[in-house]
Design a protein around this motif. Sequence first.
Motif, mmCIF file in Angstrom:
data_model
loop_
_atom_site.group_PDB
_atom_site.id
_atom_site.type_symbol
_atom_site.label_atom_id
_atom_site.label_comp_id
_atom_site.label_asym_id
_atom_site.label_seq_id
_atom_site.Cartn_x
_atom_site.Cartn_y
_atom_site.Cartn_z
ATOM 1 N N GLN A 1 105.826 43.143 27.400
ATOM 2 C CA GLN A 1 105.045 42.073 28.033
ATOM 3 C C GLN A 1 105.324 41.930 29.528
ATOM 4 O O GLN A 1 104.485 41.426 30.282
ATOM 5 C CB GLN A 1 105.293 40.738 27.322
ATOM 6 N N VAL B 1 102.778 43.614 31.927
ATOM 7 C CA VAL B 1 101.371 43.285 31.690
ATOM 8 C C VAL B 1 100.948 42.099 32.546
ATOM 9 O O VAL B 1 101.597 41.052 32.538
ATOM 10 C CB VAL B 1 101.141 42.961 30.192
ATOM 11 N N ILE C 1 94.333 49.222 23.992
ATOM 12 C CA ILE C 1 95.795 49.183 23.866
ATOM 13 C C ILE C 1 96.240 50.316 22.966
ATOM 14 O O ILE C 1 95.739 50.478 21.843
ATOM 15 C CB ILE C 1 96.274 47.837 23.273
ATOM 16 N N PHE D 1 96.174 49.675 28.309
ATOM 17 C CA PHE D 1 97.588 49.311 28.217
ATOM 18 C C PHE D 1 98.284 50.193 27.180
ATOM 19 O O PHE D 1 97.704 50.517 26.140
ATOM 20 C CB PHE D 1 97.752 47.838 27.822
ATOM 21 N N ILE E 1 101.603 49.915 24.991
ATOM 22 C CA ILE E 1 102.558 48.870 24.643
ATOM 23 C C ILE E 1 103.492 49.311 23.516
ATOM 24 O O ILE E 1 103.060 49.799 22.481
ATOM 25 C CB ILE E 1 101.825 47.579 24.207
#
Length: 258
Positions: free
Chosen positions: A18, A21, A235, A254, A256
Amino acid sequence: MFFKFKSYFYFLSKSTNQHGVHSPFVFSLITKCFYKKNSKETITRFLNYKNNLLSNTQIISITDFGAGSKVFKSNQRQISKIAKYAGITKKRAFLLSRIVTYFKPKNILEIGTSLGISTTAMHLGNENTQITSLEGCPETAAVAQQQFDQHQFSNINLVVGNFNTTLEKSVKNQQFDLIYFDGNHQKEATLQYFETCIQSAHNDSVFIFDDIHWSKEMEIAWQEIKKHPSVTVSIDTYQWGIVFFRKEQEKEHFTIRV
C-alpha cells in the motif's frame, strides 16, 4: 517450472504494497480488503466445506475442455485429490471472500465451478449475492451441487455445459458486478471469454482472472486484457489479474503483493 520461477521473481521485482500506491481507490482496496482478516465464522464454514471434500475418496471421470492439468495424468480422479491439488488455496479463497464482502456485488458470474470451493468462498463473502456458476464437467458439477445442498447454500445457480454455449446465454441481457474467470487457462479462450463478458460489465464491475502467470500465453492474454480500451485500473497479484472499468479513473496498472 523454470518459467514459473522466472515470472515470479520478475513479479517480486515490480511489486509493492500500500505504501507505493497513490490511487485512493486502490489504496482503500488494499488496506480495507486485501490486508484485512476474515471472520472466524467465514473461516470455519469454508474449512468445513473443503474438509468434507478432502475426506471424499470417491473417484469421478473428468471432462476437461480447458488447458488440462499440470498435476493429474488421468481423467479418473479422486475427489479428495482434486480438492487438495486443483482447488483454490485457502489464502486465495479467503481473499476472494473478502473481495465479495468489500464490493458487495448483487450478481456474480463464475466461469469454472469445479468442486465449488471458490463458489463457497464468494457465497460466504455475501450470502445475499446471486451467483451463476458455469461448469463444463457433469460429474464435477454433480459433486459441487451435492455439496451446496448439503451445506444449505442458496442463491447459487449451477449451469452445466461447454462454456462456448453456456457463457453467451448467461451474459445475454444481463449485468454482472463481479466475474471470476477460472475455467480455461488458454490464451484464446481467456480472451474470447473476456470479450463475451464485456457486454455484461458496467462502470463498477470487477473482473478477476485466475492464473495469469500459468504460462507464457496466459501472460500475453493478461497483457492484452490490460490494454483493452474499456479497462482503466488493473492489478496483478501474481495469482490473479483484477480489472476495473471505472471511467472516473485514469488508466493505471498496479503490481501488488498480497
